[in-house]
Design an enzyme around this catalytic site. Structure first.
Site, PDB file in Angstrom:
ATOM      1  CG  ASP A 164      -2.201   0.666   1.057  1.00 23.09           C
ATOM      2  OD1 ASP A 164      -2.245   1.639   0.293  1.00 23.09           O
ATOM      3  OD2 ASP A 164      -3.191   0.233   1.665  1.00 23.09           O
ATOM      4  CG  HIS A 184      -8.521  -0.275   4.931  1.00 28.59           C
ATOM      5  ND1 HIS A 184      -8.443  -0.471   3.575  1.00 28.59           N
ATOM      6  CD2 HIS A 184      -8.021   0.957   5.155  1.00 28.59           C
ATOM      7  CE1 HIS A 184      -7.907   0.592   3.001  1.00 28.59           C
ATOM      8  NE2 HIS A 184      -7.648   1.471   3.946  1.00 28.59           N
ATOM      9  CG  ASP A 185     -10.965   3.141   4.212  1.00 26.93           C
ATOM     10  OD1 ASP A 185     -10.448   3.246   5.348  1.00 26.93           O
ATOM     11  OD2 ASP A 185     -10.367   3.447   3.165  1.00 26.93           O
ATOM     12  CG  ASP A 204      -4.309   6.021   0.576  1.00 26.65           C
ATOM     13  OD1 ASP A 204      -5.263   5.286   0.880  1.00 26.65           O
ATOM     14  OD2 ASP A 204      -4.156   7.167   1.044  1.00 26.65           O
ATOM     15  CD  GLU A 224      -8.394   4.505  -1.302  1.00 25.93           C
ATOM     16  OE1 GLU A 224      -9.194   4.235  -0.383  1.00 25.93           O
ATOM     17  OE2 GLU A 224      -7.458   5.300  -1.160  1.00 25.93           O
TER      18      GLU A 224
END
Length: 533
Positions: free
Chosen positions: A106, A332-333, A208, A271
């Site tokens: 990431d 994860h969000d 990200d 992302e």
């Protein structure tokens, strides 16, 4: 309608494979401090191999003050001691590759920690050589912020710095100042960090908030969002027209792709939380951008057969010629799929994810049906929830420790877990579900294995067959062989007419080998995969 791919049968790994996201703080703790680490991931590689996934994407593990749990990086070319060392990372890469698994890191290039040496220099004086590595502006004459841009974590995205009399921009926390991607030195520094990790064997990056990298060079105010819904996060009151998704971002994405392409067989993932028509732009001109701009549409789509059918059709129609699709069911969000859809429909969602055209990405724990864990106010860790409390944006509930066994702390740690476990871990854990041939874990294992050995599910065309209020059915065809997928999105029985075939898998794992012809009966919350004759 038919959607197809020009991919050959012998395709590259990120097209044919399944990606598995690991939130490292919560996967496996090896030293009893209550936080997962790299050695813990190595310890669980046999499980991942048995699950059948092909690549692990690991959320940030770099040095960080942990204001946003690793998404505030203070050094792009090292490992946070909480997770281990560079030696531990090298061992992980070596062990993963030995187990046939790829490793995706990431990368967080939009912003750094305010403790990164670059920012410490940048804020030291207006004439520091690194001043322009970040975005600094004078406040307005009345002392207000340079623009009306809002932080996604609440409040203005401008932070006034007393020492130098200017404001710096932060799209997220004020401890996460945004880098100035219009500065070529910034680009070069991040690109060299990417090379550092690829030289160590990393197989690619998930970048990200890639759509945030470039901001308007005229610093115009964002317009008011006429469609804002009360109770939503405050930053949505404005349309981020000038603070994100600027046209110049595509140049950056293409440069990142060129860096990745300097190494053999690597992948670049972006992302991007944008509508489909804007998302697909990140494939780049002539597919020179991200290999996989992440498609998060399933995370928020209404869970009804006609809506999902329409979503798939719109996405497929929007893809540039030759672009490879992808689908994400959890991360994860966002709230856990088993809570978002219910446990029965979580099985239907698993069949959907692993039979659509394109690369599937699976979030750790979804394969065992982990639920969103309620977090008491005094246990909240997430800065988003702390800054904007009470509207349901907290992300801790989907980041709780992996439930490995019925033992102490679900086999995650011998210490105190950094986030609480769900009370159901005594029954809902990987060990117990692996022993149950009808569990959701067994379903995932069988689905992933079926996808691996069935070219129709990887390279086949996508043809929508039927959509009722209850049922979405589609056909995947490759080399004149066809697979039918039929999904019941309701709790009531439903049926559709099919030509002769054999059931390969059903969500309840109780119909394998069944011959069907004419009416295909589906019980409530059931999905089936049929090889057509």
């Amino acid at each position: 309608m038919t959607f197809s791919s020009n991919a050959p049968a012998a395709s590259i790994w990120w097209q044919a494979g399944t990606i598995y996201q690991i939130y490292p703080r919560s996967f496996q703790d090896s030293n009893g401090d209550g936080v997962g680490d790299l050695a813990g991931i190595v310890q669980r590689l046999p499980y991942l191999r048995q699950l059948g996934i092909d690549a692990v994407w690991i959320s940030p593990i770099f040095p960080s003050p942990m204001a946003d749990f690793g998404y505030d990086i203070s050094n792009y070319v090292d490992i946070h001691p909480l997770f281990g060392s560079l030696t531990d990372f090298d061992r992980l890469v070596e062990a993963a590759h030995a187990n046939g698994l790829r490793v995706i890191l990431d990368l967080v290039p939009n912003h750094t920690s305010d403790e990164h040496p670059w920012f410490v220099e940048s804020r030291s004086s207006r004439d520091n050589p690194k001043r322009d590595w970040y975005i600094w502006r004078d406040p307005k004459s009345d002392g207000s912020a340079p623009t009306n841009w809002l932080s996604e974590f609440g409040g203005s995205s401008w932070q006034y710095d007393e020492a130098t009399g200017q404001c710096y921009y932060h799209a997220f926390l004020d401890r996460q100042p945004d880098l100035n991607w219009r500065n070529p030195d910034v680009r070069d520094a991040i690109y060299e960090a990417m090379r550092f990790w690829m030289r160590r064997g990393v197989d690619g990056f998930r970048v990200d908030v890639i759509w945030h990298l470039i901001k308007d060079d005229q610093y115009r105010d964002n317009p008011v969002n006429p469609n804002y819904i009360a109770g939503r996060p405050p930053h949505e009151k404005l349309v981020s027209l000038y603070s994100a998704d600027r046209p110049e971002t595509q140049e950056i994405v293409a440069e990142m792709r060129q860096v990745v392409d300097q190494f053999e067989d690597r992948v670049l993932i972006g992302e991007i939380y944008l509508p489909i028509d804007r998302l697909v732009a990140y494939y780049g001109k002539d597919l020179s951008g991200a290999h996989l701009p992440f498609n998060f549409a399933l995370l928020s789509a209404p869970w009804h057969a006609p809506d999902i059918a329409d979503l798939i059709a719109r996405y497929e129609a929007a893809l540039p010629l030759g672009a490879w699709p992808n689908w994400v069911l959890g991360n994860h969000d966002r709230p856990r799929v088993a809570t978002r859809l219910g446990e029965a429909q979580a099985r239907v969602a698993a069949v959907l994810l692993l039979t659509l055209r394109g690369t599937p990405t699976l979030y750790y724990g979804d394969e065992i049906g982990m639920k969103q864990v309620p977090i008491a106010p005094d246990q909240v860790q997430d800065p988003f929830e702390k800054n904007v409390p009470g509207i349901g944006v907290g992300r801790d509930g989907c980041r709780t420790p992996m439930q490995w066994s019925a033992g102490e702390n679900a086999g995650f740690t011998t210490g105190m877990p950094w986030l609480p476990l769900d009370d159901d871990y005594h029954e809902k854990n990987a060990a117990a579900l692996a022993a149950d041939p009808y569990s959701i874990l067994s379903l995932y294992v069988k689905l992933i294995a079926l996808r691996k050995r069935t070219p129709e599910l990887v390279f086949g065309t996508y043809d929508q067959v039927e959509t009722q209020d209850a049922i979405l059915a589609y056909r995947r065809t490759y080399d004149e062989q066809s697979i039918l997928v039929a999904l019941n999105f309701t709790g009531e029985p439903a049926s559709l007419h099919v030509r002769a075939g054999e059931v390969l898998i059903s969500t309840k794992l109780d119909r394998q080998g069944e011959n069907v012809a004419g009416p295909l009966e589906l019980s409530g919350n059931e999905g089936v995969i049929v090889r057509l004759r």
